[in-house]
Structure formats: structure tokens, C-alpha cells
Write a protein that holds these residues in place. Structure first.
Motif, PDB file in Angstrom:
ATOM      1  N   ASN A  44     -61.815 106.226 -25.678  1.00 17.94           N
ATOM      2  CA  ASN A  44     -61.253 104.869 -25.699  1.00 17.94           C
ATOM      3  C   ASN A  44     -60.027 104.796 -26.624  1.00 17.94           C
ATOM      4  N   ASN A  47     -57.211 106.019 -24.480  1.00 18.99           N
ATOM      5  CA  ASN A  47     -56.878 104.923 -23.580  1.00 18.99           C
ATOM      6  C   ASN A  47     -56.012 103.882 -24.285  1.00 18.99           C
ATOM      7  N   ARG A  48     -56.398 103.520 -25.496  1.00 21.25           N
ATOM      8  CA  ARG A  48     -55.650 102.518 -26.271  1.00 21.25           C
ATOM      9  C   ARG A  48     -54.231 103.007 -26.568  1.00 21.25           C
ATOM     10  N   CYS A  50     -52.499 105.127 -24.806  1.00 21.79           N
ATOM     11  CA  CYS A  50     -51.757 105.084 -23.538  1.00 21.79           C
ATOM     12  C   CYS A  50     -51.299 103.659 -23.226  1.00 21.79           C
ATOM     13  N   GLU A  51     -52.151 102.677 -23.507  1.00 25.30           N
ATOM     14  CA  GLU A  51     -51.772 101.273 -23.289  1.00 25.30           C
ATOM     15  C   GLU A  51     -50.613 100.879 -24.205  1.00 25.30           C
ATOM     16  N   ARG A  56     -48.874 108.237 -19.901  1.00 18.23           N
ATOM     17  CA  ARG A  56     -50.028 108.916 -19.323  1.00 18.23           C
ATOM     18  C   ARG A  56     -50.685 109.795 -20.382  1.00 18.23           C
ATOM     19  N   VAL A  57     -51.903 110.204 -20.109  1.00 21.57           N
ATOM     20  CA  VAL A  57     -52.648 111.053 -21.040  1.00 21.57           C
ATOM     21  C   VAL A  57     -51.857 112.328 -21.366  1.00 21.57           C
TER      22      VAL A  57
END
Length: 70
Positions: A44, A47-48, A50-51, A56-57
Motif C-alpha cells: 500500500n 501504491n501511495r 505511485c498516486e 507506474r511501479v
């Protein structure tokens, strides 16, 4: 081994500093230290990031075979 060297390059390209991450986006300083040392972090968190960075990862991390390490 997972390495986060690409994170720092992406941050520079996006003009987002470590200061910005912990001041404006609530990313903990100890987490930044873990990233600098290529230690484990939670999905997570990836993910954060990336936001925040709108990326992208692959722009944050990469897998490096133990035989290929510096």
C-alpha cells in the motif's frame, strides 16, 4: 533484491522532494529511510507513492538479481 533507486530519479523528474513527501503527503521519515536502504515496505506504500508521483511501479522500484548487485 528490490531496489528503490528509480524512486529518487522519478521524484526529481516530478519536482517532488523528500520534504514534500513528509510535509504535504504524510509519508513518514522512517519510511523514506527504509526506501533509501532498500528495506521492505508494504504494497500500500508503493501504491501511495505511485498516486503521489502519478507514475507506474516500474518508475519507483526494480528487481536486481543478487549476482548483478554492485
Amino acid at each position: 533484491m528490490i531496489r528503490y533507486d528509480r524512486l529518487w530519479v522519478t521524484m526529481k523528474e516530478k519536482h517532488i522532494s523528500q520534504y514534500d513527501l513528509y510535509t504535504y503527503y504524510g509519508i513518514n521519515r522512517s519510511l523514506l529511510d527504509r526506501l533509501r536502504k532498500n528495506k521492505n515496505i508494504e504494497v500500500n506504500t508503493i501504491n501511495r507513492l505511485c498516486e503521489i508521483l502519478q507514475c507506474r511501479v516500474e518508475d519507483i522500484m526494480e528487481y536486481v538479481d543478487a549476482d548483478e548487485q554492485d
